[in-house]
Design a protein around this motif. Structure first.
Motif, PDB file in Angstrom:
ATOM      1  N   VAL A 160       8.943 -24.659  11.347  1.00  0.00           N
ATOM      2  CA  VAL A 160       9.598 -25.015  12.607  1.00  0.00           C
ATOM      3  C   VAL A 160       8.515 -25.549  13.539  1.00  0.00           C
ATOM      4  O   VAL A 160       7.520 -24.873  13.803  1.00  0.00           O
ATOM      5  CB  VAL A 160      10.327 -23.793  13.224  1.00  0.00           C
ATOM      6  N   LYS A 211       9.143 -27.106  16.718  1.00  0.00           N
ATOM      7  CA  LYS A 211       9.413 -27.043  18.160  1.00  0.00           C
ATOM      8  C   LYS A 211      10.440 -25.941  18.425  1.00  0.00           C
ATOM      9  O   LYS A 211      11.238 -25.594  17.564  1.00  0.00           O
ATOM     10  CB  LYS A 211       9.906 -28.383  18.703  1.00  0.00           C
ATOM     11  N   PRO A 239      13.643 -24.199  19.376  1.00  0.00           N
ATOM     12  CA  PRO A 239      15.046 -24.640  19.428  1.00  0.00           C
ATOM     13  C   PRO A 239      15.578 -24.567  20.859  1.00  0.00           C
ATOM     14  O   PRO A 239      15.327 -23.601  21.576  1.00  0.00           O
ATOM     15  CB  PRO A 239      15.783 -23.646  18.532  1.00  0.00           C
ATOM     16  N   GLN A 240      16.307 -25.606  21.260  1.00  0.00           N
ATOM     17  CA  GLN A 240      16.875 -25.667  22.604  1.00  0.00           C
ATOM     18  C   GLN A 240      18.334 -25.224  22.542  1.00  0.00           C
ATOM     19  O   GLN A 240      19.157 -25.905  21.951  1.00  0.00           O
ATOM     20  CB  GLN A 240      16.778 -27.087  23.161  1.00  0.00           C
ATOM     21  N   ASP A 249      23.019 -23.087  19.862  1.00  0.00           N
ATOM     22  CA  ASP A 249      23.469 -23.840  18.688  1.00  0.00           C
ATOM     23  C   ASP A 249      22.297 -24.280  17.819  1.00  0.00           C
ATOM     24  O   ASP A 249      22.326 -24.146  16.590  1.00  0.00           O
ATOM     25  CB  ASP A 249      24.306 -25.063  19.100  1.00  0.00           C
ATOM     26  N   GLU A 250      21.273 -24.812  18.459  1.00  0.00           N
ATOM     27  CA  GLU A 250      20.096 -25.264  17.694  1.00  0.00           C
ATOM     28  C   GLU A 250      19.374 -24.069  17.073  1.00  0.00           C
ATOM     29  O   GLU A 250      18.911 -24.129  15.934  1.00  0.00           O
ATOM     30  CB  GLU A 250      19.150 -26.057  18.597  1.00  0.00           C
ATOM     31  N   TYR A 251      19.292 -22.962  17.829  1.00  0.00           N
ATOM     32  CA  TYR A 251      18.673 -21.735  17.308  1.00  0.00           C
ATOM     33  C   TYR A 251      19.412 -21.287  16.044  1.00  0.00           C
ATOM     34  O   TYR A 251      18.790 -20.991  15.019  1.00  0.00           O
ATOM     35  CB  TYR A 251      18.697 -20.639  18.376  1.00  0.00           C
ATOM     36  N   LYS A 309      21.273 -23.036  14.041  1.00  0.00           N
ATOM     37  CA  LYS A 309      21.102 -24.025  12.971  1.00  0.00           C
ATOM     38  C   LYS A 309      19.771 -23.787  12.243  1.00  0.00           C
ATOM     39  O   LYS A 309      19.719 -23.762  11.003  1.00  0.00           O
ATOM     40  CB  LYS A 309      21.142 -25.430  13.575  1.00  0.00           C
ATOM     41  N   VAL A 310      18.702 -23.581  12.995  1.00  0.00           N
ATOM     42  CA  VAL A 310      17.385 -23.318  12.414  1.00  0.00           C
ATOM     43  C   VAL A 310      17.411 -21.978  11.671  1.00  0.00           C
ATOM     44  O   VAL A 310      16.877 -21.859  10.565  1.00  0.00           O
ATOM     45  CB  VAL A 310      16.288 -23.342  13.500  1.00  0.00           C
ATOM     46  N   ILE A 330       8.818 -18.805  17.360  1.00  0.00           N
ATOM     47  CA  ILE A 330       9.103 -19.307  18.719  1.00  0.00           C
ATOM     48  C   ILE A 330       8.027 -18.793  19.695  1.00  0.00           C
ATOM     49  O   ILE A 330       7.548 -19.538  20.536  1.00  0.00           O
ATOM     50  CB  ILE A 330      10.526 -18.901  19.166  1.00  0.00           C
TER      51      ILE A 330
END
Length: 196
Positions: A149, A151, A153-154, A157-159, A161-162, A192
């Motif tokens: 990873v 960057k 996650p913003q 939803d992105e969190y 997905k990752v 993170i």
């Protein structure tokens, strides 16, 4: 006394000659041995390539249209010679596949079942792997994936997905979803923190 002994020796020698000349008493069935040669050679090639279970060897010989009685003889000889041993095969399969391919106990059990290994031998082989070993494997897999990873996650939803991608690494290897999710979440959160 010597003549009596000589007569007995000659009688015994004659009896041995008659026994040896009788086709029913031959020590080796040469016709059967000739029929076995190609199947023994094929079995040796298969086993030299990689260890096999009895079921695998039997199946591969059957593909060559070997009669069942010849297959039984080849298997018997391979077992007697130590070339085929399902218990040793299962132990080595588990050791190698868990070490090098990071497979879960569930996947290893299924693979050995497909290879025709008996249940008790499978369970005995799986005893090599502890619960702690499995947890370490999960953590290692998800940490490696999380390290990719690049960057933070913003948003949720992105969190998620990752997180699904990271969990997928362990899930594809058959690890339990709850343990995989806990390890993946910890690995992602740790990554993170590193990126922040």
């Amino acid at each position: 006394m010597a003549t009596n002994q000589n007569r007995k020796i000659r009688a015994l020698q004659e009896a041995i000659r008659q026994w040896e000349s009788s086709p029913e008493t031959a020590l080796v069935d040469e016709e059967q041995e000739e029929a076995l040669k190609p199947f023994i050679a094929h079995a040796q090639r298969l086993i030299n390539h990689r260890p096999r279970s009895v079921y695998e060897l039997r199946s591969r010989l059957a593909e060559r249209d070997a009669p069942d009685e010849l297959i039984d003889l080849v298997i018997e000889r391979c077992e007697r010679g130590g070339m085929v041993n399902d218990a040793a095969f299962a132990r080595e399969w588990v050791r190698q596949r868990s070490e090098h391919q990071k497979k879960s106990v569930a996947v290893l059990r299924r693979e050995l079942e497909q290879k025709g290994v008996a249940g008790p031998l499978i369970e005995d082989a799986l005893q090599q792997i502890s619960q702690e070993d499995q947890l370490e494997l999960i953590e290692s897999l998800v940490r490696k994936k999380a390290s990719q990873v690049s960057k933070v996650p913003q948003g949720r939803d992105e969190y998620n997905k990752v997180l699904r991608r990271i969990v997928g690494v362990a899930a594809r290897r058959g690890f339990p979803s709850d343990a995989s999710m806990r390890a993946a979440r910890a690995a992602l959160d740790g990554r993170i923190d590193e990126l922040s």
